[in-house]
Motif scaffolding. Sequence first.
Motif, PDB file in Angstrom:
ATOM      1  N   VAL A   3     -49.805  71.445 -43.844  1.00 54.14           N
ATOM      2  CA  VAL A   3     -49.382  71.030 -42.507  1.00 54.14           C
ATOM      3  C   VAL A   3     -49.336  69.511 -42.401  1.00 54.14           C
ATOM      4  O   VAL A   3     -48.403  68.938 -41.826  1.00 54.14           O
ATOM      5  CB  VAL A   3     -50.311  71.634 -41.435  1.00 54.14           C
ATOM      6  CG1 VAL A   3     -50.060  70.987 -40.071  1.00 54.14           C
ATOM      7  CG2 VAL A   3     -50.104  73.141 -41.348  1.00 54.14           C
ATOM      8  N   MET A   4     -50.354  68.822 -42.953  1.00 52.84           N
ATOM      9  CA  MET A   4     -50.365  67.367 -42.869  1.00 52.84           C
ATOM     10  C   MET A   4     -49.196  66.753 -43.639  1.00 52.84           C
ATOM     11  O   MET A   4     -48.618  65.742 -43.224  1.00 52.84           O
ATOM     12  CB  MET A   4     -51.691  66.818 -43.390  1.00 52.84           C
ATOM     13  CG  MET A   4     -52.863  67.020 -42.430  1.00 52.84           C
ATOM     14  SD  MET A   4     -52.562  66.305 -40.784  1.00 52.84           S
ATOM     15  CE  MET A   4     -52.363  64.567 -41.192  1.00 52.84           C
ATOM     16  N   ALA A   5     -48.824  67.364 -44.761  1.00 50.07           N
ATOM     17  CA  ALA A   5     -47.671  66.866 -45.513  1.00 50.07           C
ATOM     18  C   ALA A   5     -46.395  67.030 -44.688  1.00 50.07           C
ATOM     19  O   ALA A   5     -45.542  66.119 -44.639  1.00 50.07           O
ATOM     20  CB  ALA A   5     -47.549  67.612 -46.837  1.00 50.07           C
ATOM     21  N   THR A   6     -46.274  68.168 -44.018  1.00 49.01           N
ATOM     22  CA  THR A   6     -45.109  68.401 -43.155  1.00 49.01           C
ATOM     23  C   THR A   6     -45.085  67.421 -41.993  1.00 49.01           C
ATOM     24  O   THR A   6     -44.046  66.832 -41.664  1.00 49.01           O
ATOM     25  CB  THR A   6     -45.132  69.845 -42.620  1.00 49.01           C
ATOM     26  OG1 THR A   6     -45.044  70.763 -43.712  1.00 49.01           O
ATOM     27  CG2 THR A   6     -43.972  70.090 -41.653  1.00 49.01           C
TER      28      THR A   6
ATOM     29  N   ARG B 158     -44.077  63.922 -43.009  1.00 47.69           N
ATOM     30  CA  ARG B 158     -42.630  63.831 -43.224  1.00 47.69           C
ATOM     31  C   ARG B 158     -41.887  63.731 -41.888  1.00 47.69           C
ATOM     32  O   ARG B 158     -40.984  62.905 -41.718  1.00 47.69           O
ATOM     33  CB  ARG B 158     -42.152  65.064 -44.009  1.00 47.69           C
ATOM     34  CG  ARG B 158     -40.640  65.127 -44.188  1.00 47.69           C
ATOM     35  CD  ARG B 158     -40.229  66.339 -45.000  1.00 47.69           C
ATOM     36  NE  ARG B 158     -40.651  67.585 -44.390  1.00 47.69           N
ATOM     37  CZ  ARG B 158     -40.024  68.165 -43.364  1.00 47.69           C
ATOM     38  NH1 ARG B 158     -38.957  67.587 -42.827  1.00 47.69           N
ATOM     39  NH2 ARG B 158     -40.453  69.304 -42.877  1.00 47.69           N
ATOM     40  N   ILE B 159     -42.292  64.533 -40.914  1.00 51.98           N
ATOM     41  CA  ILE B 159     -41.626  64.522 -39.608  1.00 51.98           C
ATOM     42  C   ILE B 159     -41.839  63.181 -38.910  1.00 51.98           C
ATOM     43  O   ILE B 159     -40.950  62.676 -38.217  1.00 51.98           O
ATOM     44  CB  ILE B 159     -42.149  65.683 -38.737  1.00 51.98           C
ATOM     45  CG1 ILE B 159     -41.744  67.030 -39.344  1.00 51.98           C
ATOM     46  CG2 ILE B 159     -41.622  65.572 -37.301  1.00 51.98           C
ATOM     47  CD1 ILE B 159     -42.356  68.225 -38.647  1.00 51.98           C
ATOM     48  N   SER B 160     -43.012  62.577 -39.093  1.00 55.20           N
ATOM     49  CA  SER B 160     -43.314  61.307 -38.414  1.00 55.20           C
ATOM     50  C   SER B 160     -42.391  60.175 -38.840  1.00 55.20           C
ATOM     51  O   SER B 160     -42.301  59.153 -38.150  1.00 55.20           O
ATOM     52  CB  SER B 160     -44.773  60.909 -38.664  1.00 55.20           C
ATOM     53  OG  SER B 160     -44.969  60.504 -40.013  1.00 55.20           O
ATOM     54  N   GLU B 161     -41.711  60.328 -39.956  1.00 58.51           N
ATOM     55  CA  GLU B 161     -40.821  59.288 -40.459  1.00 58.51           C
ATOM     56  C   GLU B 161     -39.393  59.433 -39.931  1.00 58.51           C
ATOM     57  O   GLU B 161     -38.527  58.609 -40.242  1.00 58.51           O
ATOM     58  CB  GLU B 161     -40.826  59.310 -41.988  1.00 58.51           C
ATOM     59  CG  GLU B 161     -42.211  59.006 -42.577  1.00 58.51           C
ATOM     60  CD  GLU B 161     -42.266  59.216 -44.082  1.00 58.51           C
ATOM     61  OE1 GLU B 161     -41.253  59.705 -44.637  1.00 58.51           O
ATOM     62  OE2 GLU B 161     -43.304  58.908 -44.695  1.00 58.51           O
ATOM     63  N   LEU B 162     -39.125  60.488 -39.139  1.00 59.89           N
ATOM     64  CA  LEU B 162     -37.788  60.699 -38.604  1.00 59.89           C
ATOM     65  C   LEU B 162     -37.488  59.698 -37.495  1.00 59.89           C
ATOM     66  O   LEU B 162     -38.385  59.219 -36.809  1.00 59.89           O
ATOM     67  CB  LEU B 162     -37.655  62.123 -38.047  1.00 59.89           C
ATOM     68  CG  LEU B 162     -37.846  63.283 -39.032  1.00 59.89           C
ATOM     69  CD1 LEU B 162     -37.801  64.614 -38.290  1.00 59.89           C
ATOM     70  CD2 LEU B 162     -36.774  63.248 -40.116  1.00 59.89           C
ATOM     71  N   ASP B 163     -36.218  59.400 -37.307  1.00 57.08           N
ATOM     72  CA  ASP B 163     -35.805  58.557 -36.185  1.00 57.08           C
ATOM     73  C   ASP B 163     -34.587  59.147 -35.474  1.00 57.08           C
ATOM     74  O   ASP B 163     -33.918  58.470 -34.696  1.00 57.08           O
ATOM     75  CB  ASP B 163     -35.508  57.128 -36.633  1.00 57.08           C
ATOM     76  CG  ASP B 163     -34.431  57.063 -37.709  1.00 57.08           C
ATOM     77  OD1 ASP B 163     -33.806  58.105 -38.011  1.00 57.08           O
ATOM     78  OD2 ASP B 163     -34.214  55.967 -38.246  1.00 57.08           O
TER      79      ASP B 163
ATOM     80  N   ALA C 243     -32.724  65.660 -35.512  1.00 56.55           N
ATOM     81  CA  ALA C 243     -33.545  66.077 -36.648  1.00 56.55           C
ATOM     82  C   ALA C 243     -34.933  66.503 -36.187  1.00 56.55           C
ATOM     83  O   ALA C 243     -35.498  67.493 -36.673  1.00 56.55           O
ATOM     84  CB  ALA C 243     -33.634  64.944 -37.673  1.00 56.55           C
ATOM     85  N   PHE C 244     -35.497  65.754 -35.241  1.00 56.85           N
ATOM     86  CA  PHE C 244     -36.815  66.112 -34.705  1.00 56.85           C
ATOM     87  C   PHE C 244     -36.729  67.461 -33.994  1.00 56.85           C
ATOM     88  O   PHE C 244     -37.630  68.302 -34.123  1.00 56.85           O
ATOM     89  CB  PHE C 244     -37.291  65.026 -33.741  1.00 56.85           C
ATOM     90  CG  PHE C 244     -38.722  65.180 -33.301  1.00 56.85           C
ATOM     91  CD1 PHE C 244     -39.756  64.579 -34.005  1.00 56.85           C
ATOM     92  CD2 PHE C 244     -39.048  65.928 -32.173  1.00 56.85           C
ATOM     93  CE1 PHE C 244     -41.081  64.703 -33.602  1.00 56.85           C
ATOM     94  CE2 PHE C 244     -40.356  66.059 -31.761  1.00 56.85           C
ATOM     95  CZ  PHE C 244     -41.380  65.445 -32.473  1.00 56.85           C
ATOM     96  N   ALA C 245     -35.656  67.679 -33.242  1.00 55.60           N
ATOM     97  CA  ALA C 245     -35.487  68.943 -32.525  1.00 55.60           C
ATOM     98  C   ALA C 245     -35.423  70.116 -33.497  1.00 55.60           C
ATOM     99  O   ALA C 245     -35.990  71.194 -33.242  1.00 55.60           O
ATOM    100  CB  ALA C 245     -34.230  68.890 -31.665  1.00 55.60           C
ATOM    101  N   ALA C 246     -34.736  69.922 -34.633  1.00 56.53           N
ATOM    102  CA  ALA C 246     -34.650  70.987 -35.630  1.00 56.53           C
ATOM    103  C   ALA C 246     -36.027  71.319 -36.197  1.00 56.53           C
ATOM    104  O   ALA C 246     -36.368  72.499 -36.401  1.00 56.53           O
ATOM    105  CB  ALA C 246     -33.694  70.566 -36.748  1.00 56.53           C
TER     106      ALA C 246
END
Length: 436
Positions: free
Chosen positions: A187-190, A193-198, A202-205
Motif C-alpha cells: 500500500v505504501m508503495a502504491t 507512486r500516487i503522491s507524485e501525480l500532478d 490520473a488521480f481520479a483514476a
Amino acid sequence: MRPLRQLTAALITGTCLSVAAIAPPALAQGLFEPLIKVNGQAITRYELEQRARLLGLLRAPAEPNRLAREQLIEDRLKLEAANLQGIVLSEEELADGMEQFAARGNLTGEQMIQLLERGGVDEETFREFVRAGLTWREVTRVRFGARISVSEEDLERARNAIGSETGVRVLLSEIIIPVTPETQEEVMATATRISELDSVSAFAAEARRFSATATRDQGGQMPWTPITRLPAGLRPLLLGLAPGEVTDPLPLDGAVALFQLRDIEEIDVVQPEYSAIEYAAYYIDGGRSEAALARAAQIDADTDTCDDLYGIAQGQPAAVLERGTKAPSEIPQDIAIVLSRLDPGEVDYTMTRANGQTLVLLMMCGRAEVIAEDPGTPAAAPQAAETAEGEEGGETVELAPDETAQLSAQIANQRMESFSDGYLEQLRSEARIIEY
C-alpha cells in the motif's frame, strides 16, 4: 501541557508522602503488577497511578487516569520506535529537557522535582515523562525532517490566508486506502507512486481503483470545503500545494490517505473555527466484508440523527456505540478527516479498526463554533497576524523578517506534527496491546 505558572499552588503541601513509601509490603507488591502490555512491554499499576498523579498536579486538560493510560501506551510505542532507529538520549540531554520543562513554571529542575515529590510524584516519573517527549521529537526529526520544507509559495498562501478578511475554502480529491500489517509495504508503495501525480484525471483514476471512500465513484472528488473544517495539522499541507499537486502519503489508523488540491479560493464570509465537535462511532464486526458493509448501509438508511443510533445499539454491549464531544485537537486525525466532509446526521463507513477486523460507522452530531472575545477580531487569528499590517481589499500582508520566520516555523511545525501524529497512529494500529 499548559504553562506551569500555578504549579506551586496546585501541589500538595509538604506532609505528602509517595504511595510506595507508605504502602504495606503486600500492597506495594501489587502496585508493580502489570496492568497493560504493549508489544510485550509491561505498564504497572504504580506507573499508571504515578502518571495520573503527575497529570493531575500539572492541571492536564483531560481526566488524569484516562490520559495516563493513553500516554503510557504511546510512550512505550515511541521509545520502541526510537530503539529501532538507534536513538537514545544522553543524560545531559535529559537533564536539559527537565530544566526547560521546569522553566515554564519559573522553576529550576531541582525545585520542580522537590515540589512534585511533595505531591507524591517520584523523580523517576518526571524523568520518564520528559524522556518520552524528547525522544519522540528526535524520532520524528530523523524520520521526517528531510521531507519538511517551506517555500516562498507556501508563505505567500499563508500570508493571504491570515491577512484577508475573507474565508478560504479548498476543492480537494481524496484517496484513502485501507492497510493491514500484511499489505502495508504494498500500500505504501502504491501511495508513494500516487503522491507524485500532478494530473486530476490520473488521480481520479487511481481513486476509482484503490480508494475506500464514498467518493471513489466520483474519482475521489470532494465538494468545496472551508479550510476551518479540516484538521489543523492538514491545513498547512494543503496550503502548501499548488493546484494539481498531491500530499505525501499520510499514515492513518488502518489506512493511508492522499489529497490532491484541485483549486483554492477566498470567499467573502469568514468561516468559523470550531471549539468542539460531537460525533458517534458504531462498531461493526467483519471489517470491510460484504455483510458488514451491507449492515452499515442499512443503518445509514434507517437513521437520521445520532440519537437514532441508540435504538440500533439496543441490546448489544455498550462498547459497540461511542458518542462524545471533543475539541478538534483531541480527535484522531483519520476521524477528523472523515468528519470534515460530514454535515449533522450524515454518516461514513470507510474506516476500520482492529487491523481491519472492525468496520467503523461514523455519524456527525454537531459542531460548536468558537466565540470570539472581541467581536471585531476572529477568534482563532494566528499569532503572526496580530502585528501584520495590510491594506483593505484582502491584499497580501507584508510581514517583518522575524514574523516571516515565525510563520515559516509555524508551517514547518504543523507539517511535522501531522507526520508525527500519523506515524504514531500507525504504530498504535500495528501494536499488540493487552489489558489485564
